[in-house]
Structures are given as C-alpha cells and as structure tokens.
Design a protein around this motif. Structure first.
Motif, PDB file in Angstrom:
ATOM      1  N   ALA A 140      48.774  41.568  40.048  1.00  0.00           N
ATOM      2  CA  ALA A 140      48.564  40.677  38.904  1.00  0.00           C
ATOM      3  C   ALA A 140      49.123  41.291  37.627  1.00  0.00           C
ATOM      4  CB  ALA A 140      47.075  40.394  38.739  1.00  0.00           C
ATOM      5  N   SER A 141      49.302  40.449  36.610  1.00  0.00           N
ATOM      6  CA  SER A 141      49.687  40.934  35.289  1.00  0.00           C
ATOM      7  C   SER A 141      48.467  40.895  34.383  1.00  0.00           C
ATOM      8  CB  SER A 141      50.829  40.106  34.700  1.00  0.00           C
ATOM      9  OG  SER A 141      50.504  38.732  34.653  1.00  0.00           O
ATOM     10  N   PHE A 142      48.356  41.884  33.503  1.00  0.00           N
ATOM     11  CA  PHE A 142      47.213  41.996  32.606  1.00  0.00           C
ATOM     12  C   PHE A 142      47.170  40.785  31.677  1.00  0.00           C
ATOM     13  CE2 PHE A 142      44.649  44.441  29.343  1.00  0.00           C
ATOM     14  CZ  PHE A 142      43.597  44.728  30.190  1.00  0.00           C
ATOM     15  N   TYR A 143      45.969  40.348  31.297  1.00  0.00           N
ATOM     16  CA  TYR A 143      45.836  39.123  30.507  1.00  0.00           C
ATOM     17  C   TYR A 143      46.348  39.292  29.076  1.00  0.00           C
ATOM     18  CZ  TYR A 143      41.604  41.279  28.561  1.00  0.00           C
ATOM     19  OH  TYR A 143      40.722  42.126  27.945  1.00  0.00           O
ATOM     20  N   MET A 144      46.627  40.533  28.652  1.00  0.00           N
ATOM     21  CA  MET A 144      47.225  40.796  27.344  1.00  0.00           C
ATOM     22  C   MET A 144      48.582  41.465  27.552  1.00  0.00           C
ATOM     23  SD  MET A 144      43.862  42.281  25.374  1.00  0.00           S
ATOM     24  CE  MET A 144      44.731  42.526  23.831  1.00  0.00           C
ATOM     25  N   ASP A 145      49.574  41.079  26.722  1.00  0.00           N
ATOM     26  CA  ASP A 145      50.876  41.717  26.800  1.00  0.00           C
ATOM     27  C   ASP A 145      50.760  43.167  26.356  1.00  0.00           C
ATOM     28  OD1 ASP A 145      52.039  39.365  27.630  1.00  0.00           O
ATOM     29  OD2 ASP A 145      52.586  38.735  25.602  1.00  0.00           O
ATOM     30  N   GLY A 146      51.437  44.058  27.074  1.00  0.00           N
ATOM     31  CA  GLY A 146      51.390  45.464  26.726  1.00  0.00           C
ATOM     32  C   GLY A 146      51.340  46.336  27.962  1.00  0.00           C
ATOM     33  N   GLU A 147      50.936  47.594  27.793  1.00  0.00           N
ATOM     34  CA  GLU A 147      50.881  48.570  28.873  1.00  0.00           C
ATOM     35  C   GLU A 147      49.432  49.007  29.077  1.00  0.00           C
ATOM     36  OE1 GLU A 147      53.421  51.710  27.590  1.00  0.00           O
ATOM     37  OE2 GLU A 147      55.159  50.397  27.308  1.00  0.00           O
ATOM     38  N   PHE A 148      49.109  49.407  30.311  1.00  0.00           N
ATOM     39  CA  PHE A 148      47.726  49.745  30.614  1.00  0.00           C
ATOM     40  C   PHE A 148      47.679  50.748  31.749  1.00  0.00           C
ATOM     41  CE2 PHE A 148      49.209  45.707  32.241  1.00  0.00           C
ATOM     42  CZ  PHE A 148      49.124  45.880  33.603  1.00  0.00           C
ATOM     43  N   ILE A 149      46.544  51.378  31.910  1.00  0.00           N
ATOM     44  CA  ILE A 149      46.343  52.316  33.012  1.00  0.00           C
ATOM     45  C   ILE A 149      46.290  51.543  34.330  1.00  0.00           C
ATOM     46  CG2 ILE A 149      44.665  53.877  34.075  1.00  0.00           C
ATOM     47  CD1 ILE A 149      43.867  54.816  31.332  1.00  0.00           C
ATOM     48  N   PRO A 150      46.997  52.009  35.371  1.00  0.00           N
ATOM     49  CA  PRO A 150      46.884  51.349  36.683  1.00  0.00           C
ATOM     50  C   PRO A 150      45.427  51.282  37.130  1.00  0.00           C
ATOM     51  CG  PRO A 150      48.724  52.873  36.681  1.00  0.00           C
ATOM     52  CD  PRO A 150      47.983  53.109  35.395  1.00  0.00           C
ATOM     53  N   HIS A 151      45.032  50.121  37.645  1.00  0.00           N
ATOM     54  CA  HIS A 151      43.642  49.953  38.050  1.00  0.00           C
ATOM     55  C   HIS A 151      43.507  48.780  39.015  1.00  0.00           C
ATOM     56  CE1 HIS A 151      44.152  47.189  34.631  1.00  0.00           C
ATOM     57  NE2 HIS A 151      43.140  46.465  35.120  1.00  0.00           N
ATOM     58  N   VAL A 152      42.335  48.671  39.609  1.00  0.00           N
ATOM     59  CA  VAL A 152      41.960  47.527  40.435  1.00  0.00           C
ATOM     60  C   VAL A 152      40.929  46.722  39.657  1.00  0.00           C
ATOM     61  CG1 VAL A 152      40.980  46.745  42.627  1.00  0.00           C
ATOM     62  CG2 VAL A 152      42.341  48.828  42.565  1.00  0.00           C
ATOM     63  N   ARG A 153      41.129  45.422  39.575  1.00  0.00           N
ATOM     64  CA  ARG A 153      40.194  44.567  38.835  1.00  0.00           C
ATOM     65  C   ARG A 153      39.496  43.621  39.800  1.00  0.00           C
ATOM     66  NH1 ARG A 153      40.187  39.703  35.452  1.00  0.00           N
ATOM     67  NH2 ARG A 153      39.004  40.080  33.539  1.00  0.00           N
ATOM     68  N   MET A 154      38.200  43.434  39.585  1.00  0.00           N
ATOM     69  CA  MET A 154      37.405  42.559  40.437  1.00  0.00           C
ATOM     70  C   MET A 154      36.539  41.647  39.579  1.00  0.00           C
ATOM     71  SD  MET A 154      36.030  45.103  43.407  1.00  0.00           S
ATOM     72  CE  MET A 154      35.819  43.711  44.522  1.00  0.00           C
ATOM     73  N   MET A 155      36.408  40.409  40.010  1.00  0.00           N
ATOM     74  CA  MET A 155      35.491  39.462  39.376  1.00  0.00           C
ATOM     75  C   MET A 155      34.058  39.745  39.846  1.00  0.00           C
ATOM     76  SD  MET A 155      37.433  37.187  37.713  1.00  0.00           S
ATOM     77  CE  MET A 155      39.131  36.580  37.737  1.00  0.00           C
ATOM     78  N   GLU A 156      33.110  39.616  38.942  1.00  0.00           N
ATOM     79  CA  GLU A 156      31.704  39.779  39.296  1.00  0.00           C
ATOM     80  C   GLU A 156      31.162  38.436  39.784  1.00  0.00           C
ATOM     81  OE1 GLU A 156      29.886  41.393  35.818  1.00  0.00           O
ATOM     82  OE2 GLU A 156      30.603  43.425  36.222  1.00  0.00           O
ATOM     83  N   THR A 157      31.443  38.136  41.041  1.00  0.00           N
ATOM     84  CA  THR A 157      30.993  36.879  41.635  1.00  0.00           C
ATOM     85  C   THR A 157      29.700  37.042  42.420  1.00  0.00           C
ATOM     86  OG1 THR A 157      32.254  37.316  43.663  1.00  0.00           O
ATOM     87  CG2 THR A 157      33.388  36.126  41.898  1.00  0.00           C
ATOM     88  N   GLY A 158      29.220  38.285  42.531  1.00  0.00           N
ATOM     89  CA  GLY A 158      28.084  38.560  43.394  1.00  0.00           C
ATOM     90  C   GLY A 158      28.536  38.922  44.801  1.00  0.00           C
TER      91      GLY A 158
END
Length: 312
Positions: free
Chosen positions: A129-147
């Motif tokens: 995925a691409s980060f929701y803000m333009d720019g650079e970021f630390i590599p990471h895994v993102r998860m939704m808190e769906t339970g």
C-alpha cells in the motif's frame, strides 16, 4: 507460474480491460498478494515485479510447499499508470475506496467486486500500500483494528514497526478492511516511498513477505530473521506542523533518524526573499516516523510524524 485473468470489462476508449494475476504452486488458497491500485504507486508495482521473479524461481526449485497456492496481482489500475494519473482515468475514482464493490456499479466498483470475490477465500492477504500522506516513512506493517487483527502474525514480517489504526469511515471501503471482515488475515506492507523507486526498501519489502510466507509454512526459504517489531497505535504518533509560515521546506532529518527535544529539524524558507521564515523544532525526544518530501509546505501542514521516546 501461471497467468490468469481475474476480471475483464469493456471500456469506452481503450477497448477490453483485463486484470491479470499470477499463480505459484497449487492447492489450498494460502496467500494472495496485491500490488498497485493507483497510477502513482511505482514502488508498489516494482516490488511486485521483484516478488514475481523470486516466487517463479522458488517454484522452479520446488520450494513452494505442496498443496499451497500463492496468487500475485501486480496492479488493478495499469491504465492510470499509462496516462500518468493517480486515480481511475474516466471519473477520478479510487479503486481502494470502492470495496467490497458492486458488480452493477461504476468501473472501480465493478473491479472491486470482482477482485473481492476472487481473493476472499485466501487465508492470508498482503497488500503493498501507499501511505495516506505524501512523503517518506519508516517501513512498517499496518493493520486495521477490526477486532480480528493479529499483531503477533504481523510481527512475523520482521519489519521495524507494526502500526495499528482505528478504522475511519473511508477505511471501511478498502481491501484490507474488507479482507479482515471476511475472515482473511490481512496486512498492508509499507516500504517507505510511493512515486519513486527505492531499490533498498523494495528489497526489504520482498524479504519481509518471503519471511512471512516461510514462517507460515507456505514456502521453503532461508532468510534473515529481520526485526523484532515494535507495535504502535497510530494515535501515538506525534504530528509536527509548520505552524507559523509556509514556503520552501528544508529538512535536516529523515525517517528513522533520532531527534532530541528542541533540535531544529527543518527550516521554512520564504520563497520571495530566501530568508528563513520559521524554524521547526522537535517537540520531544524520539524517532522520525514520517517526513514530508514536497519542495514547498503550507502553513499548518504536517511536516513530520514522530515516535515519542519514553524515558524510564
């Protein structure tokens, strides 16, 4: 490697539009890997090309576990790549805001519905995925808190951070959210950049996915153990803004850099006079998680997101 057509439809100006997938191994639907959904996600598409080559080599060597199938879909929106647009070319809609989709709806909604139907039964879903803000970021895994999220599984990618986030209204129309709701263990992998190719971070993203697939018993592959991930909630990130003025942005730090409270981490330069219009200071000790990389910044815009350093 076997090529398959995930979905085909007719378009007004470009004839038949087909979404292609590449399958490795046979048997139960073990893992589905999704690439670029937008026409500016060059890094995400590049990662898929590297991963496709590596999975093909592993399949040739018999290193995909018997009875396991991996599906790789490099792009859902290659037409936008072709014309240099971020979103769908006819109506500027976003494929990753159209899930679970409607087979009778607009083009992006029909694509989302067909793809969702095709990938919903995979045990694991991985999206570059691409980060929701333009720019650079630390590599990471993102998860939704769906339970239904599992940070312990996300740790198996071996990336520096696992970021959890409460779903916002528009997040509920993303692939990741709908995968999770449908019972797939879904992860979004962020590799640092979007609109340019960073070979080093792309290689790390490929290694992270191969590491995960190995640890889940889907492939046989010897890889570096990676990081012991730090789990963060998105709300814990501290936004640093250009409160006083807008202008040219001169950054002194990048994602991953450590900062000390009170340090100047960027200047805002008056575009007419060349004088420093404002200094941007680190509000606390910490690590830069995200950094804006635009040449100019507006007043009250987020320039950095900071991981606070906790003191004993």
């Amino acid at each position: 490697m076997r090529k398959e057509i995930i979905y085909t439809m007719n378009t007004a100006y470009r004839g038949e539009y087909s979404i292609k997938g590449f399958s490795f191994g046979t048997g139960e639907k073990a893992a589905c890997i999704m690439g670029a959904m937008r026409g500016n996600e060059f890094q995400q598409l590049y990662i898929c090309s590297l991963l496709s080559k590596k999975l093909s080599e592993l399949e040739t060597r018999g290193a995909i576990v018997s009875g396991k199938q991996i599906l790789l879909i490099p792009s859902l929106n290659y037409s936008s790549f072709n014309v240099g647009k971020k979103y769908w070319i006819s109506d500027n809609s976003d494929v990753n805001r159209a899930f679970p989709g409607n087979p009778e709806g607009q083009a992006t909604s029909r694509i989302a519905a067909a793809v969702m139907d095709h990938v919903k039964d995979y045990a694991y879903g991985i999206q570059f995925a691409s980060f929701y803000m333009d720019g650079e970021f630390i590599p990471h895994v993102r998860m939704m808190e769906t339970g239904k999220q599992s940070t312990s599984l996300a740790n198996l990618f071996g990336l520096p951070y696992v970021l959890t986030a409460e779903p916002r209204a528009y997040d509920k129309a993303t692939l990741n959210y709908n995968w999770q709701i449908g019972g797939t263990e879904a992860f979004s992998v962020y590799s640092g950049v979007t609109e340019k190719i960073d070979s080093e971070s792309a290689a790390h993203a490929v290694s992270a996915v191969l590491r995960f697939l190995t640890r889940m018993g889907i492939i046989r592959y010897n890889c570096h153990a990676g990081y012991i991930s730090t789990v963060l909630d998105e709300e814990e990130l501290l936004s640093v803004k250009s409160d006083k003025s807008g202008g040219f942005l001169k950054r002194f730090v990048s994602p991953g850099d450590e900062v000390v409270r009170g340090n100047v981490i960027a200047n805002v330069i008056n575009p007419m006079t060349g004088e420093i219009a404002a200094d941007i200071y680190a509000p606390t000790d910490g690590i830069i998680f995200y950094a804006q990389n635009a040449p100019m910044i507006y007043q009250n815009s987020v320039v950095f997101k900071l991981i606070r350093r906790l003191h004993n």
